[in-house]
Design an enzyme around this catalytic site. Structure first.
Site, short mmCIF file in Angstrom:
data_model
loop_
_atom_site.label_atom_id
_atom_site.label_comp_id
_atom_site.label_asym_id
_atom_site.label_seq_id
_atom_site.Cartn_x
_atom_site.Cartn_y
_atom_site.Cartn_z
N GLU A 145 39.43 44.20 45.65
CA GLU A 145 39.20 45.65 45.50
C GLU A 145 40.21 46.20 44.51
O GLU A 145 39.99 47.22 43.87
CB GLU A 145 39.27 46.37 46.86
CG GLU A 145 40.65 46.49 47.46
CD GLU A 145 41.13 45.15 48.02
OE1 GLU A 145 40.29 44.25 48.24
OE2 GLU A 145 42.37 45.00 48.17
N PHE A 146 41.32 45.46 44.32
CA PHE A 146 42.36 45.95 43.39
C PHE A 146 41.89 45.88 41.95
O PHE A 146 42.36 46.58 41.08
CB PHE A 146 43.62 45.12 43.54
CG PHE A 146 43.39 43.64 43.34
CD1 PHE A 146 43.31 43.10 42.05
CD2 PHE A 146 43.17 42.79 44.41
CE1 PHE A 146 43.06 41.75 41.85
CE2 PHE A 146 42.94 41.44 44.22
CZ PHE A 146 42.87 40.91 42.94
N GLY A 147 40.99 44.95 41.65
CA GLY A 147 40.58 44.73 40.26
C GLY A 147 40.35 43.25 40.08
O GLY A 147 39.86 42.58 40.99
N VAL A 169 41.87 39.34 38.20
CA VAL A 169 42.98 38.59 37.58
C VAL A 169 42.37 37.56 36.64
O VAL A 169 41.38 36.89 37.00
CB VAL A 169 43.85 37.89 38.63
CG1 VAL A 169 44.99 37.13 37.97
CG2 VAL A 169 44.42 38.92 39.62
N ASP A 218 54.20 41.51 52.28
CA ASP A 218 52.84 40.95 52.30
C ASP A 218 52.87 39.43 52.07
O ASP A 218 52.04 38.88 51.35
CB ASP A 218 51.96 41.63 51.23
CG ASP A 218 50.46 41.52 51.57
OD1 ASP A 218 49.63 41.68 50.67
OD2 ASP A 218 50.15 41.22 52.75
C1 LIG Z 1 44.20 35.31 42.15
N1 LIG Z 1 45.24 34.60 41.41
C2 LIG Z 1 45.17 33.29 41.03
C3 LIG Z 1 46.33 32.97 40.33
C4 LIG Z 1 46.59 31.65 39.70
C5 LIG Z 1 46.95 30.64 40.73
O1 LIG Z 1 46.84 29.37 40.14
C6 LIG Z 1 47.14 34.12 40.28
C7 LIG Z 1 48.41 34.44 39.76
C8 LIG Z 1 48.90 35.74 39.91
C9 LIG Z 1 48.16 36.77 40.57
C10 LIG Z 1 48.61 38.15 40.69
C11 LIG Z 1 48.76 38.71 41.96
C12 LIG Z 1 49.19 40.04 42.12
C13 LIG Z 1 49.49 40.81 41.01
C14 LIG Z 1 49.32 40.28 39.74
C15 LIG Z 1 48.89 38.96 39.60
CL1 LIG Z 1 48.68 38.37 38.01
C16 LIG Z 1 46.90 36.44 41.10
C17 LIG Z 1 46.42 35.14 40.97
C18 LIG Z 1 50.22 35.75 39.29
O2 LIG Z 1 51.01 36.69 39.23
N2 LIG Z 1 50.45 34.51 38.77
C19 LIG Z 1 49.41 33.70 39.02
O3 LIG Z 1 49.37 32.51 38.68
#
Ligand SMILES: Cn1cc(CCO)c2c3c(c(-c4ccccc4Cl)cc21)C(=O)NC3=O
Length: 290
Positions: free
Chosen positions: A21-23, A25, A138
């Site tokens: 829901e946040f958007g 990635v 979290d």
């Molecule tokens: C869904 N998801 C999958 C990945 C890759 C895992 O191999 C992932 C990442 C991040 C994040 C993320 C979380 C919260 C805020 C910003 C980011 Cl970029 C989310 C990620 C992040 O900050 N770095 C990631 O690798």
């Protein structure tokens, strides 16, 4: 929009790696340095809204936290086209939640040495966050990301970072990510995280020792990696887990390690070890085998 956005001009989008829901990635390559980054694009929150506060707290937390081997690294954040964009380190091994699902899919379990390695690495990340006067709020498998020990040649973020005690660990590296609920320990504006990992004192708005709420969530996180069944969001099972009883596990853990996990989940938060104490815990410092 006629004007190429910074996102489009600076990055090549490879694939979507998460939607919520946040958007969304995306796994992106930065055209200039050829390195991979994880970029979260979310709808720009209404100016002055609670969501704007959350988005700003995430960026403030990254800015304050700087670099640590067990915290996902932040590179940049900006707003454009009515979107908020944050550019973080890309961890190539998925999340701990993915790793747990994969293990269970193959009928495998995290061995006790690997559970201790996980607990130690995330404790190092929490020690750093708590030492900076912040709490994560979290902690859970989907917010812990895995970096495989691939030797990334070239300019990109070297995987040879040292643990904070100077050792380079072998095997995978776990990094705490998603700082969207981070707040300051002393004058907290608590935005509750996932209720499955919520310590009961936080539910009752006792914010006297929030770092211990991260420790509680870490305890449940390690239990899930040990093969515990999915956690309840509420109800009797939710309360049982907060009376110090460990759920049934598909593997026999050694009595000392079981006792340590029970301490992490202790109802009395003063009995739970701090991240700093966990980092020095003799049981987690044994030679890693297997
Ligand atoms: C869904 N998801 C999958 C990945 C890759 C895992 O191999 C992932 C990442 C991040 C994040 C993320 C979380 C919260 C805020 C910003 C980011 Cl970029 C989310 C990620 C992040 O900050 N770095 C990631 O690798």
């Amino acid at each position: 929009a006629f004007m190429l956005s910074r996102y489009e001009s600076e990055f090549l989008e490879l694939e979507c790696i998460g939607v919520g829901e946040f958007g969304a990635v995306y796994k992106c390559v930065k055209r200039l340095d050829g390195c991979l980054y994880a970029i979260k694009r979310s709808r720009r929150p209404l100016a002055g809204s609670a969501n704007e506060q959350l988005a700003l707290k995430e960026v403030y937390a990254h800015a304050v936290l700087g670099h640590h081997p067990h915290v996902v690294r932040y590179y940049s954040a900006w707003a454009e086209d009515d979107h908020m964009i944050i550019q973080n380190e890309y961890c190539d091994g998925g999340s701990l939640a993915d790793a747990i699902l994969q293990k269970e899919g193959h009928g495998e379990l995290f061995s006790e040495p690997k559970l201790k390695d996980l607990l130690l690495q995330v404790s190092m990340g929490l020690k750093y966050i708590h030492g900076s006067g912040l709490v994560h709020l979290d902690i859970k498998p989907s917010n812990i990301f895995v970096c495989q020990r691939t030797d990334t040649s070239g300019a990109c973020e070297g995987e040879s970072e040292e643990d904070d005690d100077g050792r380079t660990s072998t095997g995978v590296v776990y990094k705490i990510g998603d700082l969207g609920h981070v707040t300051s320990t002393n004058n907290p504006q608590v935005e509750e995280g996932d209720s499955r990992f919520l310590a009961s004192e936080v539910l009752h708005e006792d914010y006297s020792n929030l770092p211990k709420a991260d420790i509680f969530a870490l305890g449940l996180t390690v239990l899930l990696a040990a093969g515990a069944p999915p956690l309840p969001q509420n109800g009797d099972e939710w309360h049982n887990l907060r009376e110090g009883k460990l759920p049934e596990l598909p593997q026999e853990l050694s009595p000392p390690f079981r006792a340590l996990l029970q301490l992490l989940l202790y109802p009395d938060l003063t009995k739970r070890p701090s991240a700093k104490e966990l980092c020095k815990h003799v049981m987690l410092r044994e030679e890693k085998t297997g």
